[in-house]
Scaffold this motif. Structure first.
Motif, PDB file in Angstrom:
ATOM      1  N   ARG A   4       0.885  -1.318   0.062  1.00 40.50           N
ATOM      2  CA  ARG A   4       0.038  -0.112  -0.169  1.00 40.50           C
ATOM      3  C   ARG A   4       0.898   1.167  -0.029  1.00 40.50           C
ATOM      4  N   GLU A   5       2.096   1.112   0.722  1.00 46.57           N
ATOM      5  CA  GLU A   5       2.925   2.564   0.750  1.00 46.57           C
ATOM      6  C   GLU A   5       3.565   2.531  -0.500  1.00 46.57           C
ATOM      7  N   LEU A   6       3.946   1.522  -1.223  1.00 56.34           N
ATOM      8  CA  LEU A   6       4.632   1.661  -2.651  1.00 56.34           C
ATOM      9  C   LEU A   6       3.761   1.999  -3.496  1.00 56.34           C
ATOM     10  N   ALA A   7       2.338   1.682  -3.467  1.00 56.43           N
ATOM     11  CA  ALA A   7       1.408   1.965  -4.415  1.00 56.43           C
ATOM     12  C   ALA A   7       0.991   3.642  -4.111  1.00 56.43           C
ATOM     13  N   VAL A   8       1.195   4.064  -3.063  1.00 57.57           N
ATOM     14  CA  VAL A   8       0.944   5.702  -2.886  1.00 57.57           C
ATOM     15  C   VAL A   8       2.079   6.375  -3.333  1.00 57.57           C
ATOM     16  N   PHE A   9       3.557   5.846  -3.064  1.00 56.38           N
ATOM     17  CA  PHE A   9       4.509   6.447  -3.513  1.00 56.38           C
ATOM     18  C   PHE A   9       4.384   6.450  -5.077  1.00 56.38           C
ATOM     19  N   VAL A  10       4.109   5.330  -6.059  1.00 52.65           N
ATOM     20  CA  VAL A  10       4.187   5.247  -6.949  1.00 52.65           C
ATOM     21  C   VAL A  10       3.034   6.247  -7.904  1.00 52.65           C
ATOM     22  N   ALA A  11       2.062   6.405  -7.147  1.00 52.08           N
ATOM     23  CA  ALA A  11       0.928   7.305  -7.672  1.00 52.08           C
ATOM     24  C   ALA A  11       1.505   8.801  -7.480  1.00 52.08           C
ATOM     25  N   VAL A  12       2.225   9.102  -6.375  1.00 44.99           N
ATOM     26  CA  VAL A  12       2.657  10.416  -6.019  1.00 44.99           C
ATOM     27  C   VAL A  12       3.763  10.634  -7.558  1.00 44.99           C
ATOM     28  N   ALA A  13       4.555   9.811  -7.650  1.00 46.57           N
ATOM     29  CA  ALA A  13       5.686   9.947  -8.651  1.00 46.57           C
ATOM     30  C   ALA A  13       5.332  10.230  -9.941  1.00 46.57           C
ATOM     31  N   HIS A  26      -8.118   6.632  -4.285  1.00 46.46           N
ATOM     32  CA  HIS A  26      -9.398   6.751  -3.984  1.00 46.46           C
ATOM     33  C   HIS A  26      -9.204   7.057  -2.527  1.00 46.46           C
ATOM     34  N   VAL A  27      -8.280   7.951  -1.788  1.00 48.85           N
ATOM     35  CA  VAL A  27      -8.267   8.243  -0.468  1.00 48.85           C
ATOM     36  C   VAL A  27      -8.210   9.763  -0.081  1.00 48.85           C
ATOM     37  N   VAL A  28      -8.222  10.406   0.746  1.00 48.32           N
ATOM     38  CA  VAL A  28      -7.961  11.654   0.989  1.00 48.32           C
ATOM     39  C   VAL A  28      -6.441  11.949   1.086  1.00 48.32           C
ATOM     40  N   GLN A  29      -6.257  13.416   0.479  1.00 49.43           N
ATOM     41  CA  GLN A  29      -4.903  13.616   0.319  1.00 49.43           C
ATOM     42  C   GLN A  29      -4.125  13.517   1.750  1.00 49.43           C
ATOM     43  N   SER A  30      -4.710  13.866   2.632  1.00 49.24           N
ATOM     44  CA  SER A  30      -3.860  13.644   4.047  1.00 49.24           C
ATOM     45  C   SER A  30      -3.511  12.481   4.096  1.00 49.24           C
ATOM     46  N   ALA A  31      -4.194  11.328   3.851  1.00 50.50           N
ATOM     47  CA  ALA A  31      -3.637   9.912   3.900  1.00 50.50           C
ATOM     48  C   ALA A  31      -2.509   9.678   3.058  1.00 50.50           C
ATOM     49  N   VAL A  32      -2.687  10.385   1.540  1.00 48.53           N
ATOM     50  CA  VAL A  32      -1.356  10.047   0.933  1.00 48.53           C
ATOM     51  C   VAL A  32       0.051  10.793   1.564  1.00 48.53           C
ATOM     52  N   SER A  33      -0.335  11.874   2.038  1.00 50.79           N
ATOM     53  CA  SER A  33       0.859  12.505   2.501  1.00 50.79           C
ATOM     54  C   SER A  33       1.258  11.797   4.028  1.00 50.79           C
ATOM     55  N   LEU A  36       3.033   8.473   2.791  1.00 44.86           N
ATOM     56  CA  LEU A  36       4.498   8.666   2.286  1.00 44.86           C
ATOM     57  C   LEU A  36       5.482   8.984   3.270  1.00 44.86           C
ATOM     58  N   ARG A  37       5.186   9.756   4.174  1.00 46.41           N
ATOM     59  CA  ARG A  37       6.053   9.850   5.298  1.00 46.41           C
ATOM     60  C   ARG A  37       6.539   8.780   6.147  1.00 46.41           C
ATOM     61  N   ASN A  38       5.358   8.014   6.306  1.00 51.41           N
ATOM     62  CA  ASN A  38       5.958   6.723   7.074  1.00 51.41           C
ATOM     63  C   ASN A  38       6.821   5.708   5.930  1.00 51.41           C
ATOM     64  N   LEU A  39       6.616   5.837   4.818  1.00 52.03           N
ATOM     65  CA  LEU A  39       7.443   5.159   4.237  1.00 52.03           C
ATOM     66  C   LEU A  39       9.053   5.607   4.052  1.00 52.03           C
ATOM     67  N   GLU A  40       8.841   6.988   3.814  1.00 50.05           N
ATOM     68  CA  GLU A  40      10.076   7.541   4.047  1.00 50.05           C
ATOM     69  C   GLU A  40      11.030   7.572   5.403  1.00 50.05           C
ATOM     70  N   ARG A  41      10.381   7.495   6.558  1.00 55.85           N
ATOM     71  CA  ARG A  41      10.857   7.131   7.744  1.00 55.85           C
ATOM     72  C   ARG A  41      11.244   5.854   7.922  1.00 55.85           C
ATOM     73  N   GLU A  42      10.534   4.867   7.514  1.00 59.02           N
ATOM     74  CA  GLU A  42      11.227   3.362   7.259  1.00 59.02           C
ATOM     75  C   GLU A  42      12.172   3.261   6.410  1.00 59.02           C
ATOM     76  N   LEU A  43      12.331   3.932   5.318  1.00 63.43           N
ATOM     77  CA  LEU A  43      13.452   3.718   4.426  1.00 63.43           C
ATOM     78  C   LEU A  43      14.672   4.556   4.874  1.00 63.43           C
ATOM     79  N   PHE A  64      14.342   4.740  -6.680  1.00 64.38           N
ATOM     80  CA  PHE A  64      13.499   3.794  -6.001  1.00 64.38           C
ATOM     81  C   PHE A  64      12.264   3.559  -6.798  1.00 64.38           C
ATOM     82  N   LEU A  65      11.912   4.635  -7.706  1.00 67.68           N
ATOM     83  CA  LEU A  65      10.724   4.370  -8.557  1.00 67.68           C
ATOM     84  C   LEU A  65      10.535   3.259  -9.471  1.00 67.68           C
ATOM     85  N   PRO A  66      11.539   2.848 -10.178  1.00 72.61           N
ATOM     86  CA  PRO A  66      11.309   1.512 -11.034  1.00 72.61           C
ATOM     87  C   PRO A  66      11.166   0.250 -10.174  1.00 72.61           C
ATOM     88  N   GLU A  67      12.088   0.141  -9.148  1.00 74.92           N
ATOM     89  CA  GLU A  67      12.139  -0.791  -8.398  1.00 74.92           C
ATOM     90  C   GLU A  67      10.601  -1.010  -7.610  1.00 74.92           C
TER      91      GLU A  67
END
Length: 310
Positions: A4-13, A26-33, A36-43, A64-67
């Motif tokens: 789910r986190e990867l899908a959000v990042f790819v959608a933003v990219a 199909h989510v609100v913008q705050s959920a996307v933000s 993405l922040r959670n994914l960045e903290r994890e990585l 990271f995008l193509p991967e």
């Protein structure tokens, strides 16, 4: 790291917009933000640079995008394999078709008919557009397959499975001074008023490249977003056009072009990544239909009066 986190990042990219990415997911913008922040903290790296007016990828994000895209594609394929084992292929395949009818075989209609007969559990959705837009939608994951009319040198990030390749000819009225010629050179057409499709059409790209290779310019009098309209403008004496010979109507004349003749190529295109099972199946059926058409026609059909040889 979750899919789910990867899908959000790819959608933003791919959308370069948090708003459009939220709509796509199909989510609100705050959920996307937040995702993405959670994914960045994890990585431990910043993937997206955010400013008030612009969203862009960092160096890490671009790497990271193509991967991430490959991982999501592999996950989709894994689900497709299990669904096929359980109850046959299911889901939706998004197919891009061109604004004008695709000459040759298979046509979009014949391909969709054969595919849905073999795989009734898969719904084929159709998006109509020009070749350039379809290529971009394939790269961004908005389409699974598309009919496009672009030469390989004009396409990146896309795999082309060629269906048709033919030399384009000059289309004129029967009373045009060039109508009786056996052949015409592009250098003789610099003063002729051309009727053209808008940029992005495969025929337009092929014609522009041909004149560029010849090192000459031309006069484009009218630009239309309709291939049938182009031929109708020629029919009413408003200019000349370049066209694949197989779609030139009998009341117009198609004159062969000599050096630097543009070549019209129609391909079934997929993104340059591992295809899903439905994509592989449609490509397989397309290849079978294309081969069958070539075998059934045998020798090339003879052109009608005043028509270009194909």
């Amino acid at each position: 790291m979750e899919l789910r986190e990867l899908a959000v990042f790819v959608a933003v990219a791919e959308e370069m917009s948090f708003t459009r990415a939220a709509e796509r997911q199909h989510v609100v913008q705050s959920a996307v933000s937040a995702t993405l922040r959670n994914l960045e903290r994890e990585l431990g790296v910043e993937l997206v640079s955010r400013t008030t007016h612009q969203v862009s990828l960092t160096d890490a994000g671009r790497l990271f995008l193509p991967e991430a895209q490959r991982t999501l594609a592999a996950a989709r394929e894994a689900r497709h394999v299990l669904e096929q084992v359980r109850d046959g292929l299911r889901g939706t395949l998004r197919l891009g078709v061109m604004l004008a009818a695709s000459p040759g075989s298979p046509t979009p209609a014949s391909l969709i008919s054969a595919f849905t007969a073999a795989h009734p559990g898969i719904e084929v959705s159709v998006r109509v557009g020009v070749s350039g837009d379809h290529a971009e939608d394939l790269r961004r994951g908005r389409l699974d397959l598309a009919f496009i009319a672009l030469p390989p040198e004009d396409v990146s990030g896309v795999r082309l499975h060629r269906l048709v390749s033919t030399r384009m000819g000059l289309v004129v009225r029967p009373d045009h001074p060039l109508a009786g010629r056996d052949r015409v050179e592009l250098t003789e057409l610099t003063a002729e008023p051309f009727v053209e499709t808008t940029p992005g059409w495969g025929t337009r790209i092929a014609a522009d490249r041909a004149f560029l290779r010849a090192g000459i310019g031309r006069v484009i009098r009218y630009e239309l977003g309709d291939g049938v309209g182009v031929l109708d403008f020629v029919r009413h004496g408003l200019g000349v056009a370049l066209s694949p010979p197989m779609i030139v109507p009998a009341d117009l004349v198609c004159v062969p072009i000599g050096r630097h003749a543009p070549r019209f190529v129609v391909s079934l295109a997929a993104a340059d990544r591992e295809p899903s099972t439905p994509v592989r199946e449609m490509l397989r059926i397309a290849a079978k239909l294309s081969t069958g058409a070539k075998l059934s026609t045998g020798a090339a059909s003879r052109p009608g009066s005043g028509r270009c040889p194909e």
